[in-house]
Design a protein around this motif. Structure first.
Motif, PDB file in Angstrom:
ATOM      1  N   SER A 173     -62.279  -4.257 -43.156  1.00 22.96           N
ATOM      2  CA  SER A 173     -63.394  -3.149 -43.607  1.00 22.96           C
ATOM      3  C   SER A 173     -64.693  -4.004 -43.520  1.00 22.96           C
ATOM      4  O   SER A 173     -64.888  -5.176 -44.531  1.00 22.96           O
ATOM      5  CB  SER A 173     -63.078  -2.860 -45.279  1.00 22.96           C
ATOM      6  N   GLY A 174     -65.547  -3.578 -42.752  1.00 24.44           N
ATOM      7  CA  GLY A 174     -66.778  -4.150 -42.387  1.00 24.44           C
ATOM      8  C   GLY A 174     -67.856  -3.209 -43.136  1.00 24.44           C
ATOM      9  O   GLY A 174     -69.016  -3.487 -43.358  1.00 24.44           O
ATOM     10  N   VAL A 175     -67.483  -2.175 -43.919  1.00 23.71           N
ATOM     11  CA  VAL A 175     -68.285  -1.458 -44.717  1.00 23.71           C
ATOM     12  C   VAL A 175     -67.542  -1.165 -45.977  1.00 23.71           C
ATOM     13  O   VAL A 175     -66.893  -1.645 -46.385  1.00 23.71           O
ATOM     14  CB  VAL A 175     -68.546   0.012 -44.121  1.00 23.71           C
ATOM     15  N   ASN A 233     -63.693   4.267 -48.767  1.00 21.49           N
ATOM     16  CA  ASN A 233     -64.664   5.094 -47.915  1.00 21.49           C
ATOM     17  C   ASN A 233     -64.449   6.370 -48.060  1.00 21.49           C
ATOM     18  O   ASN A 233     -63.457   7.203 -48.054  1.00 21.49           O
ATOM     19  CB  ASN A 233     -63.875   4.968 -46.323  1.00 21.49           C
ATOM     20  N   SER A 234     -65.457   7.071 -48.901  1.00 22.08           N
ATOM     21  CA  SER A 234     -65.459   8.253 -49.316  1.00 22.08           C
ATOM     22  C   SER A 234     -65.951   9.263 -48.382  1.00 22.08           C
ATOM     23  O   SER A 234     -66.855   8.950 -47.786  1.00 22.08           O
ATOM     24  CB  SER A 234     -66.257   8.248 -50.804  1.00 22.08           C
ATOM     25  N   SER A 255     -69.303  11.663 -51.903  1.00 20.88           N
ATOM     26  CA  SER A 255     -70.460  10.707 -52.397  1.00 20.88           C
ATOM     27  C   SER A 255     -71.601  11.789 -53.051  1.00 20.88           C
ATOM     28  O   SER A 255     -72.409  11.256 -53.727  1.00 20.88           O
ATOM     29  CB  SER A 255     -71.046   9.959 -51.053  1.00 20.88           C
ATOM     30  N   PRO A 264     -76.359  -7.256 -44.133  1.00 18.81           N
ATOM     31  CA  PRO A 264     -76.321  -7.673 -43.005  1.00 18.81           C
ATOM     32  C   PRO A 264     -77.366  -8.321 -42.459  1.00 18.81           C
ATOM     33  O   PRO A 264     -77.016  -9.024 -41.605  1.00 18.81           O
ATOM     34  CB  PRO A 264     -76.078  -6.042 -42.253  1.00 18.81           C
ATOM     35  N   PHE A 302     -81.600  -5.325 -47.332  1.00 18.64           N
ATOM     36  CA  PHE A 302     -81.465  -4.025 -47.363  1.00 18.64           C
ATOM     37  C   PHE A 302     -79.742  -3.680 -47.273  1.00 18.64           C
ATOM     38  O   PHE A 302     -79.302  -4.208 -46.221  1.00 18.64           O
ATOM     39  CB  PHE A 302     -82.233  -3.364 -46.036  1.00 18.64           C
ATOM     40  N   PRO A 349     -77.445  -1.239 -45.969  1.00 21.00           N
ATOM     41  CA  PRO A 349     -77.232   0.205 -45.274  1.00 21.00           C
ATOM     42  C   PRO A 349     -76.288   1.152 -46.265  1.00 21.00           C
ATOM     43  O   PRO A 349     -76.263   2.318 -46.011  1.00 21.00           O
ATOM     44  CB  PRO A 349     -76.847  -0.046 -43.871  1.00 21.00           C
ATOM     45  N   HIS A 350     -75.338   0.522 -46.769  1.00 19.06           N
ATOM     46  CA  HIS A 350     -74.239   1.260 -47.321  1.00 19.06           C
ATOM     47  C   HIS A 350     -74.675   1.908 -48.500  1.00 19.06           C
ATOM     48  O   HIS A 350     -74.062   2.858 -48.970  1.00 19.06           O
ATOM     49  CB  HIS A 350     -73.044   0.192 -47.834  1.00 19.06           C
ATOM     50  N   GLN A 378     -78.062   2.273 -49.962  1.00 13.32           N
ATOM     51  CA  GLN A 378     -79.524   2.558 -50.067  1.00 13.32           C
ATOM     52  C   GLN A 378     -79.485   4.049 -50.305  1.00 13.32           C
ATOM     53  O   GLN A 378     -78.936   4.796 -49.442  1.00 13.32           O
ATOM     54  CB  GLN A 378     -80.349   2.172 -48.585  1.00 13.32           C
ATOM     55  N   ASN A 379     -80.038   4.362 -51.379  1.00 17.92           N
ATOM     56  CA  ASN A 379     -79.950   5.898 -51.673  1.00 17.92           C
ATOM     57  C   ASN A 379     -81.256   6.451 -51.301  1.00 17.92           C
ATOM     58  O   ASN A 379     -82.357   6.116 -51.196  1.00 17.92           O
ATOM     59  CB  ASN A 379     -79.355   6.597 -52.820  1.00 17.92           C
ATOM     60  N   ARG A 380     -81.090   7.709 -50.746  1.00 18.30           N
ATOM     61  CA  ARG A 380     -82.735   8.301 -50.255  1.00 18.30           C
ATOM     62  C   ARG A 380     -83.418   8.320 -51.108  1.00 18.30           C
ATOM     63  O   ARG A 380     -84.719   8.570 -51.008  1.00 18.30           O
ATOM     64  CB  ARG A 380     -82.140   9.578 -49.415  1.00 18.30           C
ATOM     65  N   GLN A 401     -87.123   3.613 -43.940  1.00 19.57           N
ATOM     66  CA  GLN A 401     -86.146   2.397 -44.095  1.00 19.57           C
ATOM     67  C   GLN A 401     -86.472   1.452 -43.236  1.00 19.57           C
ATOM     68  O   GLN A 401     -86.441   0.240 -43.675  1.00 19.57           O
ATOM     69  CB  GLN A 401     -84.920   2.988 -43.570  1.00 19.57           C
ATOM     70  N   GLN A 426     -76.007   7.043 -40.497  1.00 16.63           N
ATOM     71  CA  GLN A 426     -76.838   6.529 -41.812  1.00 16.63           C
ATOM     72  C   GLN A 426     -77.865   5.675 -41.600  1.00 16.63           C
ATOM     73  O   GLN A 426     -77.691   4.473 -40.928  1.00 16.63           O
ATOM     74  CB  GLN A 426     -75.694   5.945 -42.738  1.00 16.63           C
ATOM     75  N   PHE A 427     -79.119   5.953 -41.695  1.00 11.40           N
ATOM     76  CA  PHE A 427     -80.317   5.048 -41.720  1.00 11.40           C
ATOM     77  C   PHE A 427     -80.465   3.958 -40.826  1.00 11.40           C
ATOM     78  O   PHE A 427     -80.309   2.721 -40.800  1.00 11.40           O
ATOM     79  CB  PHE A 427     -80.300   4.099 -42.793  1.00 11.40           C
ATOM     80  N   PHE A 462     -77.973   3.185 -38.678  1.00 11.22           N
ATOM     81  CA  PHE A 462     -76.563   2.496 -38.620  1.00 11.22           C
ATOM     82  C   PHE A 462     -75.605   3.818 -38.117  1.00 11.22           C
ATOM     83  O   PHE A 462     -75.786   4.779 -38.541  1.00 11.22           O
ATOM     84  CB  PHE A 462     -76.105   1.803 -39.721  1.00 11.22           C
ATOM     85  N   GLU A 522     -62.904  -0.400 -40.321  1.00  8.80           N
ATOM     86  CA  GLU A 522     -64.109   0.275 -40.585  1.00  8.80           C
ATOM     87  C   GLU A 522     -65.561  -0.599 -40.353  1.00  8.80           C
ATOM     88  O   GLU A 522     -65.210  -1.816 -41.008  1.00  8.80           O
ATOM     89  CB  GLU A 522     -64.164   0.569 -42.237  1.00  8.80           C
ATOM     90  N   PHE A 523     -66.237  -0.396 -39.887  1.00  9.92           N
ATOM     91  CA  PHE A 523     -67.495  -1.369 -39.414  1.00  9.92           C
ATOM     92  C   PHE A 523     -68.856  -0.391 -39.466  1.00  9.92           C
ATOM     93  O   PHE A 523     -68.685   0.606 -39.024  1.00  9.92           O
ATOM     94  CB  PHE A 523     -67.286  -2.129 -38.640  1.00  9.92           C
ATOM     95  N   SER A 524     -69.966  -1.040 -39.542  1.00  7.70           N
ATOM     96  CA  SER A 524     -71.099  -0.521 -39.175  1.00  7.70           C
ATOM     97  C   SER A 524     -71.825  -1.125 -37.862  1.00  7.70           C
ATOM     98  O   SER A 524     -71.674  -2.140 -37.632  1.00  7.70           O
ATOM     99  CB  SER A 524     -72.203  -0.448 -40.150  1.00  7.70           C
ATOM    100  N   ASP A 553     -72.231  -7.738 -37.681  1.00 14.33           N
ATOM    101  CA  ASP A 553     -71.943  -8.995 -38.036  1.00 14.33           C
ATOM    102  C   ASP A 553     -71.530  -9.795 -36.836  1.00 14.33           C
ATOM    103  O   ASP A 553     -71.476 -11.017 -36.736  1.00 14.33           O
ATOM    104  CB  ASP A 553     -70.567  -9.096 -38.835  1.00 14.33           C
TER     105      ASP A 553
END
Lengths: 779, 162
Positions: free
Chosen positions: A66-68, A72-73, A78, A182, A188, A190-191, A193-195, A506, B99-100, B102, B115-117, B139
């Motif tokens: 998992s890189g995020v 994962n919802s 969300s 990252p 910042f 990216p996971h 940040q809420n709008r 952003q 997403q933004f 990404f 899972e990755f961005s 990364d």
């Protein structure tokens, strides 16, 4: 206990339970995410007083990489979460241990990291015996290197001193999800940040104009009102009351026309001219504000940031992103607002006048809305992809134009043509698909809107015949419907504008929030004058944690001395002077001038004391004298000419058509390498620094010019502390001492005469090579 | 033109894996400890021009092709090469979310669920052929798509730079 980022809280307890040790005895815990054979599985390390403990396994119910952000919802989840005020703190899932191992500390001398191409390995070493313990993916690189370094200190029986952890490899994590950012400079996530918070921040740019903006909104109300009133006047009032015998204003055509006309005029003047003018002011000022802020932020940032971002993308931020946000606030938002008011008013009118017809009108609405929100985004994505394809074509065109000489030299024109046509083909097929889609979609969409008009005619006529509705009312309704459905397509564009502006915001905040890693320390002291004593103490540095550039460099330079640096290319010579000049900060160790750590000096002072003549000289677009005066704003013409004369630049400057007033710079008038170098020396002479750095200052010139430059340099270095990197060893004859750097370490140190005596030394070999090379040239 | 490449004579070559997971090599009567193997073309030609370096990262020589070696030796080297150039192959993409600036990928690979961005920019995608792509995440981890055509086009379309 020393834990690294993102180690879940239950891991120490899991260690305690599996190995029956007390959590207090654990000195350090670190995490990798792949096993010895490379599979994705968590491997945790715990260093205790006498053992290294290993746990391998997965968190319950989770496998893979998992890189995020976890979990994962879904989008819905969300969305829902946004409405639930307090997010439940997520409990750490239990760790299912698949494998565990304990290794006595006596068996380990050091923990080492091996960097592979796009991942790495953790190994333990005892003497010459190595063993791989686990692998890790790139996300973990920084932490693992730090773990290896610190655990090796502990393993050798020493304590971790504060300076061992002074390096800035500490990883900043998002406070919300705990994941490392990252981009460590941008902070910042990216996971997370809420709008909403983004938009609240953006509103700040409107604040200086809030009264004018409120006036604009008020004018919008006026416009919306007039928009609604006109169809009512020309429909219901005109047909039913003016033209129909027995109507309230029967026969009074002229007054009605005058009223309708004045409404139209009022709408244009108040709604459009006045609002447009106010908008024009706000929009230009606002984008100016944003642009200035980004530009200022860019000036404040350090070299590391520029190393990570493309020039092109940064330029986009300054230019396009500011415009995007301005467009949203000034054009898109008001448009949306007016449409929304219109719809609301029309819906009210329809239901009040005749709810049955109103309902009939609503029949196609769900289908229309569905199409709008389903297909317009699709069209937008098409445009995105075409834009990407287009920019790829552009880059290949500019590539072949810039490389035209090489292409012709190797006569690879046909290959380039083929490469281009492939990109062109891609662009063509995308455009074709978009056009085909649009040719089907738009007519069908229009048909649907036409259908609602038919519905209103049909239902309306029946209602008229029943005496429930007048002809005038029907006419008003029909005009209203076109008012509603007409801009429906653009309404979906609003989502597009919104997401565009969000993305721009952003990107802008990424720059604004970036923390310059070279900043004045809060306790920085102003320094008036220096003698120029430089002392470099156990300095280590790396741009990437996996590739050390300098290791344990220590050297002292007395005021007025000249130190030469020699070494192969890539040995770390330029990096060392960049550290002295504080383009980057040292990671470990310290550099001080006259006993003051340069990190404790004001950056402005430091730059005043240090002058650089480097192999790359940047010429700004401007006149020659402006380019020289860059080093000392406000310098007199005499000082400038004097500097140019001492730098042997005067002669070539006078040959330029307008002398010192000649405009130079990229694309206007290019200077040769030697000329640029001499300008750079003139800059340095004008700057008059106590400390001078010469970074291969004579690399770009022929021997004859070099002799001239050498003369001017000899004049320049007099009475200054000088660090000189030379690729031609002959230029270092006058140096008080020379250091030889190899693989980031000082391997030899001494005067030219001392170093040349060691026939097995690096310096001797380099010298021999150059003598031979010169001899060949001489033949 | 004279060939100056320092090829290793594969008939005089033997490898052994240590208990610690490192490779040792005996070549022309000399024993090298803790050697490492590199690919000259890690993306376009994974089995040819394999470079062998000693523990100080100095090149000993090149192996022209793994196919010149006995199958078990080739397999051993390939194992170590695959560790160095760790690049899971994407078998299927479950979901891509924008997403933004990404895209967040949720995919199944030859090494399991990932899972990755990925940043929305050209540099995130290395096109080896029109159909074969290396995806680089934020990364720097890499994933390989062997065939774009085999993956769900509906999801891939969301990554506009792909």
């Amino acid at each position: 206990m020393f834990t690294f980022n993102f180690v879940p809280k239950n891991i120490p307890d899991t260690f305690a339970a599996v190995f029956s040790v007390s959590p207090e005895s654990i000195q350090m815990i670190a995490e990798t995410d792949r096993t010895v054979d490379g599979s994705f599985e968590q491997v945790y390390y715990a260093l205790t007083d006498n053992e290294l403990l290993l746990l391998q396994g997965n968190f319950h119910g989770e496998t893979g990489f998992s890189g995020v952000n976890r979990p994962n919802s879904s989008r819905l989840a969300s969305l829902l979460r946004r409405f639930v005020k307090k997010k439940k703190p997520q409990k750490d899932k239990p760790f299912d241990v698949a494998h565990s191992e304990r290794i006595s500390r006596a068996e380990i001398e050091a923990i080492e990291v091996l960097d592979q191409a796009c991942n790495g390995m953790v190994c333990m070493r005892k003497g010459e015996t190595y063993r791989v313990l686990s692998c890790f993916s790139m996300n973990k690189t920084k932490q693992i290197h730090r773990f290896a370094r610190l655990s090796t200190i502990l393993l050798s029986g020493k304590e971790i001193r504060p300076e061992d952890t002074s390096d800035d490899e500490y990883i900043q994590t998002c406070p919300k999800c705990g994941r490392p950012y990252p981009d460590q400079e941008a902070l910042f996530c990216p996971h997370c940040q809420n709008r909403r918070s983004l938009w609240i921040r953006l509103l700040k740019y409107l604040r200086p104009y809030k009264w004018r903006y409120l006036l604009v909104i008020f004018l919008m109300f006026v416009t919306a009102g007039i928009n609604l009133l006109r169809p009512y006047l020309t429909g219901t009032v005109f047909i039913d009351d003016v033209l129909t015998p027995g109507g309230r204003y029967y026969g009074q055509v002229l007054p009605l026309i005058i009223i309708a006309l004045s409404l139209g005029v009022a709408n244009q003047i108040v709604g459009n001219v006045l609002r447009g003018r106010i908008n024009a002011r706000i929009s230009t000022e606002m984008s100016n504000d944003i642009r200035t802020e980004i530009f200022n932020a860019l000036q404040r940032l350090s070299m590391t940031f520029f190393g990570k971002h493309h020039t092109g993308s940064l330029m986009t931020r300054v230019n396009d992103d500011a415009g995007e946000i301005q467009y949203f606030f000034i054009d898109a938002l008001p448009f949306f607002f007016i449409q929304f008011l219109n719809m609301l008013g029309i819906a009210v009118y329809l239901f009040v006048t005749n709810w049955k017809v109103a309902l009939a009108v609503m029949i196609p609405l769900p289908v229309v809305l569905f199409l709008v929100f389903k297909f317009f985004p699709k069209i937008r994505r098409f445009y995105d992809r075409i834009w990407v394809a287009n920019s790829s074509i552009n880059s290949s065109v500019s590539d072949t134009i810039n490389g035209s000489r090489v292409i012709r030299a190797f006569s690879t024109e046909s290959g380039e043509i083929e490469r281009f046509s492939r990109k062109n083909e891609n662009h063509k097929s995308l455009s074709l698909r978009l056009k085909l889609f649009q040719s089907t979609f738009y007519p069908l969409f229009q048909l649907l809107i036409g259908l609602s008009l038919v519905l209103i005619w049909g239902f309306g006529s029946v209602q008229i015949l029943d005496g429930q509705l007048t002809i005038g009312e029907l006419s008003t309704m029909i005009t209203y419907i076109t008012l509603v459905y007409g801009p429906m397509g653009q309404l979906s564009e609003f989502l597009f504008w919104w997401s565009n502006a969000t993305n721009s915001a952003q990107r802008i905040f990424e720059v604004l929030d970036a923390v310059p890693d070279i900043a004045d320390a809060p306790d920085a002291v102003p320094v008036e004058q220096i003698d120029g004593r430089i002392s470099i103490r156990s300095v280590s540095f790396s741009y990437l944690p996996s590739k050390p550039i300098l290791t344990d460099i220590s050297v002292d330079i007395e005021p007025g001395q000249m130190m030469g640096i020699v070494g192969h290319s890539g040995a770390g010579k330029s990096t060392l002077v960049n550290l002295v000049n504080r383009l980057y900060d040292v990671k470990l160790g310290s550099i001080s001038i006259d006993g003051t750590d340069i990190r404790k000096m004001k950056n402005e002072d430091l730059k005043r004391f240090i002058g650089v003549v480097s192999q790359e000289t940047y010429i700004f677009i401007g006149t020659v004298w402006e380019n020289i005066a860059f080093a000392k704003p406000g310098a007199s013409k005499e000082e400038i000419v004097n500097a140019a004369v001492s730098a042997h630049a005067h002669e070539f400057i006078m040959k330029l058509p307008d002398g010192y007033d000649t405009v130079i710079g990229s694309g206007i008038r290019e200077l040769s390498g030697g000329e640029r170098q001499r300008l750079s020396i003139a800059r340095a002479i004008l700057h008059d620094p106590r400390i001078l750095i010469l970074d291969e200052a004579t690399s770009a010139v022929d021997t004859e010019t070099e002799r001239h430059i050498q003369e001017s340099l000899d004049r320049l270095v007099k009475d200054r502390t000088t660090i000189s990197i030379a690729h031609r060893i002959s230029t270092l004859r006058n140096a008080d001492f020379i250091i030889v750097i190899e693989n980031g370490r000082i391997v030899e140190k001494g005067t030219h005469d001392e170093l040349i005596r060691h026939s097995d030394g690096v310096y001797y070999k380099l010298h021999q090579l150059q003598v031979q090379a010169l001899a060949i040239k001489g033949v | 033109m004279e060939n100056l490449i320092d090829y290793l004579n594969t008939s005089d070559l033997s490898f052994v894996e240590t208990a610690g997971g490192f490779l040792e090599m005996t070549y022309a009567g000399e024993h090298y400890k803790r050697i490492s193997v590199y690919r000259s073309f890690p993306l376009s030609d994974t089995d040819e021009f394999i470079c062998v370096r000693d523990k100080d990262n100095k090149e000993i020589g090149l192996i022209r092709a793994l196919s010149e070696l006995p199958a078990d030796v080739a397999a051993l080297l390939r194992k170590h090469l695959d560790l160095r150039y760790f690049t899971p192959k994407i078998l299927t993409v479950n979901q891509i979310r924008e997403q933004f600036g990404f895209t967040n990928w949720n995919a199944e690979t030859t090494r399991g669920h990932v899972e990755f961005s990925v940043r929305n920019e050209h540099a995130s995608f290395v096109h080896l052929t029109a159909d074969r792509v290396i995806v680089v995440d934020t990364d720097g981890n890499r994933y390989e798509i062997e065939s774009l055509a085999a993956l769900p086009a509906k999801e891939l379309r969301k990554a506009v730079f792909l």
